[in-house]
Design an enzyme around this catalytic site. Structure first.
Site, PDB file in Angstrom:
ATOM      1  CB  SER A 140      46.827  31.448  47.215  1.00 17.28           C
ATOM      2  OG  SER A 140      47.879  31.120  46.338  1.00 17.28           O
ATOM      3  CE1 TYR A 153      46.240  36.218  44.237  1.00 21.34           C
ATOM      4  CE2 TYR A 153      48.030  34.657  44.596  1.00 21.34           C
ATOM      5  CZ  TYR A 153      46.685  34.916  44.388  1.00 21.34           C
ATOM      6  OH  TYR A 153      45.778  33.879  44.329  1.00 21.34           O
TER       7      TYR A 153
HETATM    8  N1  NAD Z   1      43.621  30.376  39.689  1.00 25.97           N
HETATM    9  C1  NAD Z   1      44.629  30.087  40.510  1.00 25.97           C
HETATM   10  O1  NAD Z   1      45.697  29.627  40.081  1.00 25.97           O
HETATM   11  C2  NAD Z   1      44.478  30.273  42.003  1.00 25.97           C
HETATM   12  C3  NAD Z   1      45.390  29.620  42.847  1.00 25.97           C
HETATM   13  C4  NAD Z   1      45.258  29.768  44.234  1.00 25.97           C
HETATM   14  C5  NAD Z   1      44.254  30.560  44.747  1.00 25.97           C
HETATM   15  N2  NAD Z   1      43.392  31.182  43.909  1.00 25.97           N
HETATM   16  C6  NAD Z   1      42.345  32.007  44.513  1.00 25.97           C
HETATM   17  O2  NAD Z   1      41.091  31.438  44.187  1.00 25.97           O
HETATM   18  C7  NAD Z   1      40.085  32.472  44.200  1.00 25.97           C
HETATM   19  C8  NAD Z   1      39.267  32.382  42.917  1.00 25.97           C
HETATM   20  O3  NAD Z   1      40.108  32.684  41.827  1.00 25.97           O
HETATM   21  P1  NAD Z   1      39.856  32.173  40.327  1.00 25.97           P
HETATM   22  O4  NAD Z   1      41.058  31.430  39.929  1.00 25.97           O
HETATM   23  O5  NAD Z   1      38.527  31.562  40.193  1.00 25.97           O
HETATM   24  O6  NAD Z   1      39.937  33.590  39.610  1.00 25.97           O
HETATM   25  P2  NAD Z   1      38.979  34.297  38.547  1.00 25.97           P
HETATM   26  O7  NAD Z   1      39.726  35.521  38.139  1.00 25.97           O
HETATM   27  O8  NAD Z   1      38.578  33.332  37.506  1.00 25.97           O
HETATM   28  O9  NAD Z   1      37.685  34.671  39.419  1.00 25.97           O
HETATM   29  C9  NAD Z   1      37.732  35.679  40.399  1.00 25.97           C
HETATM   30  C10 NAD Z   1      36.337  36.277  40.550  1.00 25.97           C
HETATM   31  O10 NAD Z   1      36.427  37.318  41.552  1.00 25.97           O
HETATM   32  C11 NAD Z   1      35.683  38.430  41.092  1.00 25.97           C
HETATM   33  N3  NAD Z   1      36.140  39.661  41.737  1.00 25.97           N
HETATM   34  C12 NAD Z   1      37.244  40.381  41.450  1.00 25.97           C
HETATM   35  N4  NAD Z   1      37.285  41.483  42.204  1.00 25.97           N
HETATM   36  C13 NAD Z   1      36.186  41.457  42.989  1.00 25.97           C
HETATM   37  C14 NAD Z   1      35.661  42.326  43.999  1.00 25.97           C
HETATM   38  N5  NAD Z   1      36.252  43.475  44.306  1.00 25.97           N
HETATM   39  N6  NAD Z   1      34.518  41.965  44.611  1.00 25.97           N
HETATM   40  C15 NAD Z   1      33.870  40.826  44.279  1.00 25.97           C
HETATM   41  N7  NAD Z   1      34.300  39.983  43.326  1.00 25.97           N
HETATM   42  C16 NAD Z   1      35.453  40.299  42.701  1.00 25.97           C
HETATM   43  C17 NAD Z   1      35.892  38.440  39.581  1.00 25.97           C
HETATM   44  O11 NAD Z   1      34.902  39.199  38.908  1.00 25.97           O
HETATM   45  C18 NAD Z   1      35.848  36.950  39.257  1.00 25.97           C
HETATM   46  O12 NAD Z   1      34.540  36.514  38.967  1.00 25.97           O
HETATM   47  C19 NAD Z   1      40.845  33.780  44.363  1.00 25.97           C
HETATM   48  O13 NAD Z   1      40.809  34.196  45.707  1.00 25.97           O
HETATM   49  C20 NAD Z   1      42.262  33.420  43.971  1.00 25.97           C
HETATM   50  O14 NAD Z   1      43.215  34.273  44.554  1.00 25.97           O
HETATM   51  C21 NAD Z   1      43.458  31.045  42.541  1.00 25.97           C
END
Ligand code: NAD
Length: 277
Positions: A140, A153
């Site tokens: 991120s 985070y």
């Molecule tokens: N959405 C944003 O704004 C954003 C920005 C930058 C980075 N990210 C990163 O992108 C990645 C994906 O995020 P997203 O936005 O798709 O979020 P999301 O919440 O839609 O998806 C996250 C997924 O991770 C799974 N998960 C949670 N805990 C878990 C565990 N212990 N073991 C295995 N799976 C687990 C959840 O069930 C979910 O399916 C993450 O690492 C997040 O930090 C997201």
């Protein structure tokens, strides 16, 4: 650095692939011809996503290192070799650290940092004597800069970057130059992680830049798979900006509240006008 050709493509694992960005990365890998193992902590999401994508599914809590080893072994079993491992699973709970209980702080560090370490280690063990491979760590922009409202985070994501870069160096020193670790660092993305935070003032900084579509981040993942790159901010222009903020902490900590204001105005705009498709 090893760049694989289409003919080399074999097994790929994506963590947290039951929804959001991970699901779209898995979809891309299937389309590119990889044999993909879709994993998530939520069994129902694994079953639905695996069926939708025509992939194999396996329940995986990334906090469990024995289980990440088992997933790597299964990927080798079904595809013949593990070529790509994407550490995507992540959790965001907003708010100042002192207002969060210990279990919440632990959850973010264990999933975002330790879980990514577990996946990376399992992947390296499966790849290092079997032709190498590529580990893509979804971090991120919060891994590169201070994020008020998302302190724990941001700490967990800084840990992910420090670990990834150090481990790449260790791999190079040990002669495993056929294993690449690429960190992709997106700004806010329209996934379920942000959809439910439009009313959350603590999440303002996630709304202060360009809100990305998952497809834009998938494109960045596709680019690093073609050409490994240690750290890729998405969008690119946010990279120099956050690096500057990070290089001048005394100045930037005074300026960051202005960005919080920008983010809160953006949240209000999206609440009023709706979010893009
Ligand atoms: N959405 C944003 O704004 C954003 C920005 C930058 C980075 N990210 C990163 O992108 C990645 C994906 O995020 P997203 O936005 O798709 O979020 P999301 O919440 O839609 O998806 C996250 C997924 O991770 C799974 N998960 C949670 N805990 C878990 C565990 N212990 N073991 C295995 N799976 C687990 C959840 O069930 C979910 O399916 C993450 O690492 C997040 O930090 C997201």
């Amino acid at each position: 650095m090893t760049v694989r050709t289409a003919g080399d493509r074999r097994g790929a694992v994506v963590t947290g692939a039951g929804r959001g960005l991970g699901k779209e990365i898995a979809r891309h890998l299937v389309a590119e011809g990889y044999t993909v193992l879709v994993t998530d902590v939520e069994a129902a999401l694994v079953a639905d996503t695996a069926a939708e994508l025509g992939a194999e599914g396996m329940v995986l809590d990334v906090r469990d290192a024995e289980r990440t080893d088992a997933v790597a072994a299964r990927a080798v079993e079904v595809a013949g070799r593990l070529d790509v491992w994407v550490n995507n699973a992540g959790v965001l709970v907003t708010g100042p650290a002192w207002e969060q209980d210990e279990a919440t702080r632990r959850l973010m560090v264990e999933v975002n940092t330790l879980g990514l370490m577990n996946g990376t280690v399992s992947a390296i063990r499966a790849m290092k004597d079997d032709g190498g491979g590529h580990i893509v760590n979804i971090v991120s922009l919060a891994g590169l800069v201070a994020v008020p409202g998302e302190g724990v985070y941001a700490g967990s994501k800084h840990g992910a970057i420090g670990f990834s870069l150090s481990t790449q160096c260790d791999l190079n020193l040990a002669g495993h130059r056929d294993i690449n670790i690429s960190c992709v660092c997106p700004d806010g993305i329209w996934t379920p992680m942000l959809h439910d935070k439009l009313d959350d003032p603590e999440a303002a900084l996630s709304f202060s830049g360009k809100l990305l579509k998952p497809a834009e981040v998938v494109d960045a993942v596709a680019r690093v798979l073609r050409k490994p790159r240690q750290v890729t901010p998405v969008p690119r222009w946010r990279g120099p900006q956050v690096r500057l903020v990070d290089a001048l902490p005394d100045v930037s900590l005074k300026a960051l509240p202005l960005m919080v204001g920008v983010g809160r105005r953006q949240q209000a705009k999206f609440r009023k006008n709706g979010v893009p498709e």
